[in-house]
Design a protein around this motif. Structure first.
Motif, PDB file in Angstrom:
ATOM      1  N   TRP A 256       0.811  -1.212   0.000  1.00 13.22           N
ATOM      2  CA  TRP A 256       0.000   0.000   0.000  1.00 13.22           C
ATOM      3  C   TRP A 256       0.850   1.272   0.000  1.00 13.22           C
ATOM      4  O   TRP A 256       0.357   2.355  -0.273  1.00 13.22           O
ATOM      5  CB  TRP A 256      -0.927   0.013   1.212  1.00 13.22           C
ATOM      6  CG  TRP A 256      -0.205  -0.253   2.502  1.00 13.22           C
ATOM      7  CD1 TRP A 256      -0.003  -1.471   3.079  1.00 13.22           C
ATOM      8  CD2 TRP A 256       0.432   0.703   3.350  1.00 13.22           C
ATOM      9  NE1 TRP A 256       0.722  -1.343   4.237  1.00 13.22           N
ATOM     10  CE2 TRP A 256       1.000   0.001   4.438  1.00 13.22           C
ATOM     11  CE3 TRP A 256       0.582   2.072   3.317  1.00 13.22           C
ATOM     12  CZ2 TRP A 256       1.693   0.617   5.456  1.00 13.22           C
ATOM     13  CZ3 TRP A 256       1.277   2.694   4.330  1.00 13.22           C
ATOM     14  CH2 TRP A 256       1.819   1.970   5.386  1.00 13.22           C
ATOM     15  N   TYR A 257       2.161   1.118   0.333  1.00 14.14           N
ATOM     16  CA  TYR A 257       3.038   2.286   0.424  1.00 14.14           C
ATOM     17  C   TYR A 257       4.012   2.281  -0.744  1.00 14.14           C
ATOM     18  O   TYR A 257       4.687   1.289  -1.007  1.00 14.14           O
ATOM     19  CB  TYR A 257       3.808   2.278   1.757  1.00 14.14           C
ATOM     20  CG  TYR A 257       4.620   3.525   1.994  1.00 14.14           C
ATOM     21  CD1 TYR A 257       4.000   4.710   2.371  1.00 14.14           C
ATOM     22  CD2 TYR A 257       6.001   3.518   1.832  1.00 14.14           C
ATOM     23  CE1 TYR A 257       4.734   5.861   2.592  1.00 14.14           C
ATOM     24  CE2 TYR A 257       6.740   4.671   2.052  1.00 14.14           C
ATOM     25  CZ  TYR A 257       6.100   5.833   2.421  1.00 14.14           C
ATOM     26  OH  TYR A 257       6.828   6.967   2.636  1.00 14.14           O
ATOM     27  N   TYR A 258       4.097   3.401  -1.454  1.00 17.80           N
ATOM     28  CA  TYR A 258       4.999   3.530  -2.591  1.00 17.80           C
ATOM     29  C   TYR A 258       6.452   3.382  -2.128  1.00 17.80           C
ATOM     30  O   TYR A 258       6.867   4.042  -1.183  1.00 17.80           O
ATOM     31  CB  TYR A 258       4.787   4.896  -3.251  1.00 17.80           C
ATOM     32  CG  TYR A 258       5.717   5.189  -4.386  1.00 17.80           C
ATOM     33  CD1 TYR A 258       5.527   4.593  -5.627  1.00 17.80           C
ATOM     34  CD2 TYR A 258       6.795   6.034  -4.221  1.00 17.80           C
ATOM     35  CE1 TYR A 258       6.385   4.845  -6.677  1.00 17.80           C
ATOM     36  CE2 TYR A 258       7.662   6.296  -5.260  1.00 17.80           C
ATOM     37  CZ  TYR A 258       7.443   5.701  -6.491  1.00 17.80           C
ATOM     38  OH  TYR A 258       8.308   5.947  -7.532  1.00 17.80           O
ATOM     39  N   MET A 259       7.203   2.517  -2.790  1.00  9.21           N
ATOM     40  CA  MET A 259       8.602   2.295  -2.416  1.00  9.21           C
ATOM     41  C   MET A 259       9.449   3.485  -2.867  1.00  9.21           C
ATOM     42  O   MET A 259       9.507   3.787  -4.056  1.00  9.21           O
ATOM     43  CB  MET A 259       9.152   1.018  -3.065  1.00  9.21           C
ATOM     44  CG  MET A 259      10.580   0.718  -2.665  1.00  9.21           C
ATOM     45  SD  MET A 259      11.314  -0.706  -3.512  1.00  9.21           S
ATOM     46  CE  MET A 259      10.408  -2.038  -2.817  1.00  9.21           C
ATOM     47  N   PRO A 260      10.100   4.167  -1.945  1.00 13.95           N
ATOM     48  CA  PRO A 260      10.951   5.295  -2.328  1.00 13.95           C
ATOM     49  C   PRO A 260      12.089   4.837  -3.260  1.00 13.95           C
ATOM     50  O   PRO A 260      12.542   3.692  -3.193  1.00 13.95           O
ATOM     51  CB  PRO A 260      11.519   5.796  -0.994  1.00 13.95           C
ATOM     52  CG  PRO A 260      10.582   5.271   0.035  1.00 13.95           C
ATOM     53  CD  PRO A 260      10.039   3.994  -0.499  1.00 13.95           C
ATOM     54  N   ILE A 261      12.539   5.747  -4.099  1.00 10.84           N
ATOM     55  CA  ILE A 261      13.579   5.427  -5.083  1.00 10.84           C
ATOM     56  C   ILE A 261      14.856   4.968  -4.391  1.00 10.84           C
ATOM     57  O   ILE A 261      15.512   4.028  -4.846  1.00 10.84           O
ATOM     58  CB  ILE A 261      13.845   6.646  -5.981  1.00 10.84           C
ATOM     59  CG1 ILE A 261      12.622   6.908  -6.846  1.00 10.84           C
ATOM     60  CG2 ILE A 261      15.070   6.430  -6.846  1.00 10.84           C
ATOM     61  CD1 ILE A 261      12.704   8.173  -7.660  1.00 10.84           C
TER      62      ILE A 261
ATOM     63  N   HIS B  48      19.348  -2.859  -6.675  1.00 12.37           N
ATOM     64  CA  HIS B  48      20.621  -2.676  -7.374  1.00 12.37           C
ATOM     65  C   HIS B  48      21.833  -2.605  -6.442  1.00 12.37           C
ATOM     66  O   HIS B  48      22.962  -2.491  -6.905  1.00 12.37           O
ATOM     67  CB  HIS B  48      20.574  -1.391  -8.209  1.00 12.37           C
ATOM     68  CG  HIS B  48      19.398  -1.326  -9.130  1.00 12.37           C
ATOM     69  ND1 HIS B  48      19.278  -2.133 -10.228  1.00 12.37           N
ATOM     70  CD2 HIS B  48      18.277  -0.556  -9.099  1.00 12.37           C
ATOM     71  CE1 HIS B  48      18.136  -1.857 -10.858  1.00 12.37           C
ATOM     72  NE2 HIS B  48      17.505  -0.911 -10.185  1.00 12.37           N
ATOM     73  N   GLY B  49      21.612  -2.668  -5.138  1.00 13.22           N
ATOM     74  CA  GLY B  49      22.696  -2.494  -4.170  1.00 13.22           C
ATOM     75  C   GLY B  49      23.798  -3.526  -4.279  1.00 13.22           C
ATOM     76  O   GLY B  49      24.987  -3.191  -4.262  1.00 13.22           O
ATOM     77  N   SER B  50      23.455  -4.789  -4.423  1.00 16.27           N
ATOM     78  CA  SER B  50      24.482  -5.834  -4.495  1.00 16.27           C
ATOM     79  C   SER B  50      25.342  -5.684  -5.743  1.00 16.27           C
ATOM     80  O   SER B  50      26.555  -5.910  -5.709  1.00 16.27           O
ATOM     81  CB  SER B  50      23.840  -7.215  -4.465  1.00 16.27           C
ATOM     82  OG  SER B  50      23.035  -7.411  -5.617  1.00 16.27           O
ATOM     83  N   LYS B  51      24.742  -5.278  -6.843  1.00 10.54           N
ATOM     84  CA  LYS B  51      25.493  -5.072  -8.088  1.00 10.54           C
ATOM     85  C   LYS B  51      26.472  -3.903  -7.922  1.00 10.54           C
ATOM     86  O   LYS B  51      27.619  -3.979  -8.349  1.00 10.54           O
ATOM     87  CB  LYS B  51      24.503  -4.787  -9.228  1.00 10.54           C
ATOM     88  CG  LYS B  51      25.129  -4.632 -10.571  1.00 10.54           C
ATOM     89  CD  LYS B  51      25.249  -5.968 -11.237  1.00 10.54           C
ATOM     90  CE  LYS B  51      25.602  -5.753 -12.696  1.00 10.54           C
ATOM     91  NZ  LYS B  51      26.143  -6.926 -13.287  1.00 10.54           N
ATOM     92  N   MET B  52      26.007  -2.827  -7.291  1.00 10.41           N
ATOM     93  CA  MET B  52      26.866  -1.658  -7.091  1.00 10.41           C
ATOM     94  C   MET B  52      28.049  -2.009  -6.192  1.00 10.41           C
ATOM     95  O   MET B  52      29.179  -1.603  -6.465  1.00 10.41           O
ATOM     96  CB  MET B  52      26.061  -0.504  -6.477  1.00 10.41           C
ATOM     97  CG  MET B  52      25.084   0.111  -7.456  1.00 10.41           C
ATOM     98  SD  MET B  52      23.903   1.284  -6.752  1.00 10.41           S
ATOM     99  CE  MET B  52      24.797   2.143  -5.517  1.00 10.41           C
ATOM    100  N   VAL B  53      27.808  -2.752  -5.130  1.00  7.48           N
ATOM    101  CA  VAL B  53      28.877  -3.098  -4.194  1.00  7.48           C
ATOM    102  C   VAL B  53      29.878  -4.049  -4.841  1.00  7.48           C
ATOM    103  O   VAL B  53      31.089  -3.898  -4.692  1.00  7.48           O
ATOM    104  CB  VAL B  53      28.295  -3.705  -2.901  1.00  7.48           C
ATOM    105  CG1 VAL B  53      29.385  -4.277  -2.024  1.00  7.48           C
ATOM    106  CG2 VAL B  53      27.498  -2.667  -2.144  1.00  7.48           C
ATOM    107  N   SER B  54      29.382  -5.025  -5.583  1.00  9.74           N
ATOM    108  CA  SER B  54      30.289  -6.016  -6.176  1.00  9.74           C
ATOM    109  C   SER B  54      31.144  -5.440  -7.302  1.00  9.74           C
ATOM    110  O   SER B  54      32.256  -5.901  -7.531  1.00  9.74           O
ATOM    111  CB  SER B  54      29.495  -7.220  -6.684  1.00  9.74           C
ATOM    112  OG  SER B  54      28.665  -6.842  -7.764  1.00  9.74           O
ATOM    113  N   GLU B  55      30.638  -4.427  -8.001  1.00 13.46           N
ATOM    114  CA  GLU B  55      31.388  -3.879  -9.130  1.00 13.46           C
ATOM    115  C   GLU B  55      32.043  -2.541  -8.822  1.00 13.46           C
ATOM    116  O   GLU B  55      32.628  -1.921  -9.715  1.00 13.46           O
ATOM    117  CB  GLU B  55      30.468  -3.748 -10.340  1.00 13.46           C
ATOM    118  CG  GLU B  55      30.003  -5.108 -10.830  1.00 13.46           C
ATOM    119  CD  GLU B  55      29.374  -5.040 -12.201  1.00 13.46           C
ATOM    120  OE1 GLU B  55      29.571  -4.026 -12.898  1.00 13.46           O
ATOM    121  OE2 GLU B  55      28.695  -6.006 -12.559  1.00 13.46           O
TER     122      GLU B  55
END
Length: 109
Positions: A13-18, A26-33
Motif C-alpha cells: 500500500w506504500y509507494y517504495m521510495p527510489i 541494485h545495491g548488491s550489483k553496485m557493491v560487487s562492481e
C-alpha cells in the motif's frame, strides 16, 4: 531480492521510495562492481569537498556564467582529487612566532 519481495508483500500500500529501490534491487550489483571501497561512496566524502569547491569557485573560476564556472571548477577538482598530484601540494606550515622581549615578559607574568 528477498527483502524487496518482503517489502512489497508487507507494504504494498506504500509507494517504495527510489532510494530504497536502489539499495534493495541494485545495491548488491553496485557493491560487487565498485572500484572504490563502499565508504568512499558516501555523502561524507562529498561534504568534505564543499570547502574545496567553494574555494575553487571563488578564486579559480570565471563568474560570467554557470557554464563557464563549471568548466573551470570541474577540471580543478579532478586534478586536486588525484592522490599522486595531491601529494605534491604544499601545506601551509605554521610559522613559529617570535615575540619581542617586552611581550614575553607580559606573557610570563
Amino acid at each position: 531480492m528477498d527483502t524487496a519481495k518482503l517489502y512489497v508483500e508487507l507494504y504494498g500500500w506504500y509507494y517504495m521510495p527510489i532510494t530504497v529501490h536502489k539499495v534493495l534491487i541494485h545495491g548488491s550489483k553496485m557493491v560487487s562492481e565498485a572500484i572504490l571501497p563502499i565508504g568512499m561512496l558516501s555523502e561524507e566524502a562529498q561534504e568534505a569537498m564543499n570547502k574545496e569547491y567553494r574555494n575553487c569557485r571563488l578564486f579559480h573560476s570565471r563568474k560570467n556564467s554557470r557554464i563557464s564556472t563549471n568548466e573551470d571548477v570541474m577540471p580543478y577538482l579532478q586534478i586536486s582529487s588525484d592522490p599522486y598530484i595531491n601529494s605534491f601540494r604544499m601545506r601551509n606550515k605554521l610559522k613559529k612566532l617570535e615575540y619581542h622581549d617586552d611581550v614575553k615578559k607580559l606573557l610570563i607574568e
